[in-house]
Design a protein around this motif. Sequence first.
Motif, PDB file in Angstrom:
ATOM      1  N   ASP A 112      13.830  -0.564 -22.534  1.00 20.10           N
ATOM      2  CA  ASP A 112      15.072   0.183 -22.410  1.00 20.10           C
ATOM      3  C   ASP A 112      15.506   0.705 -23.784  1.00 20.10           C
ATOM      4  O   ASP A 112      15.368   0.011 -24.794  1.00 20.10           O
ATOM      5  CB  ASP A 112      16.171  -0.724 -21.831  1.00 20.10           C
ATOM      6  CG  ASP A 112      16.725  -0.162 -20.538  1.00 20.10           C
ATOM      7  OD1 ASP A 112      15.965   0.499 -19.811  1.00 20.10           O
ATOM      8  OD2 ASP A 112      17.914  -0.392 -20.242  1.00 20.10           O
ATOM      9  N   VAL A 121      15.919  -6.432 -24.987  1.00 20.10           N
ATOM     10  CA  VAL A 121      16.345  -6.896 -23.675  1.00 20.10           C
ATOM     11  C   VAL A 121      15.238  -6.638 -22.654  1.00 20.10           C
ATOM     12  O   VAL A 121      14.425  -5.729 -22.804  1.00 20.10           O
ATOM     13  CB  VAL A 121      17.649  -6.162 -23.245  1.00 20.10           C
ATOM     14  CG1 VAL A 121      17.389  -4.677 -23.037  1.00 20.10           C
ATOM     15  CG2 VAL A 121      18.245  -6.764 -21.977  1.00 20.10           C
ATOM     16  N   VAL A 123      15.273  -5.838 -18.580  1.00 20.55           N
ATOM     17  CA  VAL A 123      16.194  -5.508 -17.509  1.00 20.55           C
ATOM     18  C   VAL A 123      15.461  -5.490 -16.166  1.00 20.55           C
ATOM     19  O   VAL A 123      14.245  -5.310 -16.106  1.00 20.55           O
ATOM     20  CB  VAL A 123      16.884  -4.135 -17.745  1.00 20.55           C
ATOM     21  CG1 VAL A 123      17.546  -4.094 -19.096  1.00 20.55           C
ATOM     22  CG2 VAL A 123      15.900  -2.992 -17.598  1.00 20.55           C
ATOM     23  N   ARG A 205      22.068  -4.616 -12.121  1.00 20.98           N
ATOM     24  CA  ARG A 205      21.173  -4.747 -13.268  1.00 20.98           C
ATOM     25  C   ARG A 205      21.341  -6.152 -13.850  1.00 20.98           C
ATOM     26  O   ARG A 205      22.461  -6.585 -14.139  1.00 20.98           O
ATOM     27  CB  ARG A 205      21.480  -3.713 -14.344  1.00 20.98           C
ATOM     28  CG  ARG A 205      20.884  -4.061 -15.712  1.00 20.98           C
ATOM     29  CD  ARG A 205      20.912  -2.914 -16.687  1.00 20.98           C
ATOM     30  NE  ARG A 205      19.930  -1.887 -16.307  1.00 20.98           N
ATOM     31  CZ  ARG A 205      19.644  -0.828 -17.071  1.00 20.98           C
ATOM     32  NH1 ARG A 205      20.244  -0.653 -18.226  1.00 20.98           N
ATOM     33  NH2 ARG A 205      18.754   0.049 -16.662  1.00 20.98           N
ATOM     34  N   ASN A 207      20.223  -8.481 -17.079  1.00 24.55           N
ATOM     35  CA  ASN A 207      19.722  -8.386 -18.448  1.00 24.55           C
ATOM     36  C   ASN A 207      19.361  -9.770 -18.961  1.00 24.55           C
ATOM     37  O   ASN A 207      20.163 -10.704 -18.858  1.00 24.55           O
ATOM     38  CB  ASN A 207      20.782  -7.793 -19.380  1.00 24.55           C
ATOM     39  CG  ASN A 207      21.100  -6.346 -19.079  1.00 24.55           C
ATOM     40  OD1 ASN A 207      20.271  -5.639 -18.512  1.00 24.55           O
ATOM     41  ND2 ASN A 207      22.282  -5.906 -19.451  1.00 24.55           N
ATOM     42  N   TYR A 209      18.244 -11.621 -22.496  1.00 27.19           N
ATOM     43  CA  TYR A 209      18.130 -11.463 -23.940  1.00 27.19           C
ATOM     44  C   TYR A 209      17.460 -12.701 -24.535  1.00 27.19           C
ATOM     45  O   TYR A 209      18.079 -13.755 -24.640  1.00 27.19           O
ATOM     46  CB  TYR A 209      19.508 -11.274 -24.579  1.00 27.19           C
ATOM     47  CG  TYR A 209      20.312 -10.141 -23.975  1.00 27.19           C
ATOM     48  CD1 TYR A 209      20.094  -8.828 -24.368  1.00 27.19           C
ATOM     49  CD2 TYR A 209      21.294 -10.384 -23.009  1.00 27.19           C
ATOM     50  CE1 TYR A 209      20.822  -7.785 -23.825  1.00 27.19           C
ATOM     51  CE2 TYR A 209      22.030  -9.348 -22.463  1.00 27.19           C
ATOM     52  CZ  TYR A 209      21.792  -8.053 -22.874  1.00 27.19           C
ATOM     53  OH  TYR A 209      22.517  -7.026 -22.323  1.00 27.19           O
ATOM     54  N   LYS A 221      21.810  -4.681 -26.509  1.00 27.18           N
ATOM     55  CA  LYS A 221      22.111  -3.324 -26.034  1.00 27.18           C
ATOM     56  C   LYS A 221      22.899  -2.630 -27.134  1.00 27.18           C
ATOM     57  O   LYS A 221      23.897  -3.164 -27.629  1.00 27.18           O
ATOM     58  CB  LYS A 221      22.944  -3.350 -24.755  1.00 27.18           C
ATOM     59  CG  LYS A 221      22.231  -3.869 -23.529  1.00 27.18           C
ATOM     60  CD  LYS A 221      21.083  -2.992 -23.094  1.00 27.18           C
ATOM     61  CE  LYS A 221      21.524  -1.660 -22.567  1.00 27.18           C
ATOM     62  NZ  LYS A 221      20.366  -0.838 -22.071  1.00 27.18           N
TER      63      LYS A 221
END
Length: 270
Positions: A112, A121, A123, A205, A207, A209, A221
């Motif tokens: 992303d 990240v 996703v 969505r 995410n 990390y 992000k």
Amino acid sequence: MAPSVDAALIQPVEARPSPDSIKYLENVPIIDLAPLQLPQNSSKEEAMTSIAKQVHTAFKDWGFFIVVNHGLSPDLWSNLKVAIAGFSALPHEEKKKVARDIRNPWGYNDHDHTKNTMDWVEVYDNMAAMEELEVPENMEPDCKETKIIRNMWPEKPEDYKKICQDFAQGCLKLSYQLMELISLSLGLPSDRLHPYFEEGMTYIRTNHYAPCSDPELALGKGPHKDPSAFTLLTTDEVCGLEAYRRSDGQWLRIKPIPDSYIIVAGDVLQ
């Protein structure tokens, strides 16, 4: 010493995080939705009007607010956190089996980008209210051909699909309640915005990390606005979300509040 992250992940100098100089947002706009959990009566109507005024102020001053006592079961988020962790722990080759591609925007992605810089990240996107959608074959105005895009679901964890669907349904219910408050906050009837979203696209969505090897160069992000009408956002106990204060150009960290949702105004609503 050379950076330990790929060059594509390195943020521009002005956007790089400063872990040693984090500032926290005080007086976070928190809105209590407990009065809306009551049966429909005159008191609830008064509560809607009162809360709508809070929504107006929060969106005007900050562009977001946090809701508590929202009526969603805490299990929806706790179950999803476990599912996300299970999927994220899979080997990369396994996750790539449900990767999105140029024809289907739904599924897994670990590349992303925000403003031409890659995010730190992983996703996973899927449609919240449907399993497939018919769309034009391309973006040309006179395109007559269509294609079907579908949700991509991993084989593991086995209950990932159901957990995501349960979470999505809960979020949709809350979203329509928030839409009524937003409409009232604009001086409109509570159902004024509903027709615009009858065929709207809502997606979930998740995410993930992972710990970053060089947190002073990369961001999970990058700085951005959401293109949506509004976003429902929730986090785990790790504190990373920041809001931009226009008055002095500072990014301020938001401390997580258990069992809460952050409501962010997107470009469509703005």
